[in-house]
Scaffold this active site. Structure first.
Site, mmCIF file in Angstrom:
data_model
loop_
_atom_site.group_PDB
_atom_site.id
_atom_site.type_symbol
_atom_site.label_atom_id
_atom_site.label_comp_id
_atom_site.label_asym_id
_atom_site.label_seq_id
_atom_site.Cartn_x
_atom_site.Cartn_y
_atom_site.Cartn_z
ATOM 1 N N ASP A 257 -10.282 46.061 -38.841
ATOM 2 C CA ASP A 257 -9.456 47.255 -38.640
ATOM 3 C C ASP A 257 -8.301 46.968 -37.682
ATOM 4 O O ASP A 257 -8.266 45.925 -37.019
ATOM 5 C CB ASP A 257 -10.309 48.390 -38.067
ATOM 6 C CG ASP A 257 -11.312 48.937 -39.066
ATOM 7 O OD1 ASP A 257 -11.087 48.774 -40.278
ATOM 8 O OD2 ASP A 257 -12.325 49.507 -38.630
ATOM 9 N N TYR B 162 -19.951 39.040 -34.855
ATOM 10 C CA TYR B 162 -18.932 39.648 -34.014
ATOM 11 C C TYR B 162 -19.364 39.606 -32.555
ATOM 12 O O TYR B 162 -20.560 39.550 -32.242
ATOM 13 C CB TYR B 162 -18.722 41.117 -34.402
ATOM 14 C CG TYR B 162 -17.912 41.350 -35.650
ATOM 15 C CD1 TYR B 162 -16.547 41.622 -35.577
ATOM 16 C CD2 TYR B 162 -18.506 41.329 -36.907
ATOM 17 C CE1 TYR B 162 -15.793 41.856 -36.724
ATOM 18 C CE2 TYR B 162 -17.772 41.562 -38.060
ATOM 19 C CZ TYR B 162 -16.420 41.815 -37.956
ATOM 20 O OH TYR B 162 -15.673 42.051 -39.090
#
EC number: 5.4.99.12
Length: 284
Positions: free
Chosen positions: A63, A124
């Site tokens: 994003d 992540y």
């Protein structure tokens, strides 16, 4: 859907990284917004002197504001273009790309490779500090400031209740026709000597906003606003809880993407395209 490369083309794997601060995410968008995909495709077209734009497929779309250290993509190039340009392509891309995105490696991909569907996990890191003075100015674009003291042990206790295969609908932004079933393989937090808390989050795949929602729930546990079993109860409820905040994107970095052995790539790609469901109650 086949992963066969069109005749006369070669599939090229790209390993890359970027600072997401000034990007509107990975994927190209209408309206001229700046994206990572758009920058790389434009640079690739320029340095190969091509009229055609060669479209990238990425391991995980990030994003706006999210960073990547170990992103992977692939592109199918005409064999003659690859043969002519690949010896100097990496250096030419370095000269053409803006400074906030880098391609580190370009190589012909093994048979069956698909950057997105062949991946078996994505890892992540989310970084946050509870330092009462705030974030080091040199790290402000990569570390979230949380202005309450955080109990890392309580956060890890809460995280353990989220591991495994579940329907993460309560932690995802729903997309029509897309499953929210994922296998969360790792969720752990460590406070470094510098006081920065790094959350490692690894799963076979992630649905939209999943990592940032999970971190938002754990922060509520860490600062004492919710008990350690609350994130698990939210998960079990299966619906979005207004108390779960989607934390800001700048603390999030895609660190690494994992792939199976070359001979398993095609099978993994086929498996990943199957829509998942959880076993029915009472099933063996």
């Amino acid at each position: 859907m086949s992963d066969e490369v069109e005749a006369g083309h070669v599939r090229v794997r790209l390993d890359l990284s970027y600072d997401g601060s000034e990007f509107s995410g990975w994927a190209k968008q209408a309206g001229g917004r700046r994206t990572v995909q758009g920058e790389i495709e434009d640079a690739l077209r320029t340095v190969t002197r091509s009229r055609e734009t060669y479209e990238l497929t990425v391991a995980g779309r990030t994003d706006a504001g999210v960073h990547a250290r170990g992103q992977v993509a692939h592109v199918d190039l005409p064999r003659e273009v690859w043969a002519e340009h690949h010896p100097k392509l990496l250096k030419r891309l370095a000269g053409r790309l803006p400074r906030d995105v880098r391609v580190w490696a370009l190589r012909e991909a093994p048979s069956g490779f698909n950057a997105r569907f062949s991946a078996v996990w994505r890892r992540y890191a989310y970084r946050v500090t509870d330092n009462p003075g705030g974030v080091d100015p040199l790290l402000r674009s990569h570390v979230l400031w949380h202005d309450w003291p955080l109990d890392v042990a309580a956060m890890n206790e809460a995280a353990r209740g989220l591991l495994g295969e579940h329907d993460f609908a309560a932690y995802c932004k729903k997309r029509e026709g897309a499953t929210t079933i994922r296998t969360l393989q790792e969720l752990s937090l460590v406070r470094g000597d510098d006081g920065i808390i790094t959350a490692t989050v690894r799963a076979d795949a992630f649905c939209h906003n999943m990592v940032r929602s999970l971190i938002g729930a754990l922060l509520f546990v860490g600062d004492g606003h919710r008990p350690a079993d609350w994130p698990g109860k939210v998960l079990a409820a299966g619906v979005r809880d207004s108390a779960v905040h989607v934390v800001r994107p700048h603390g999030l970095t895609l660190e690494e993407v994992g792939y199976p052995a070359d001979e398993l790539l095609a099978a993994r790609s086929k498996e990943a395209r199957n829509k998942r469901s959880l076993p029915s109650a009472g099933c063996c």
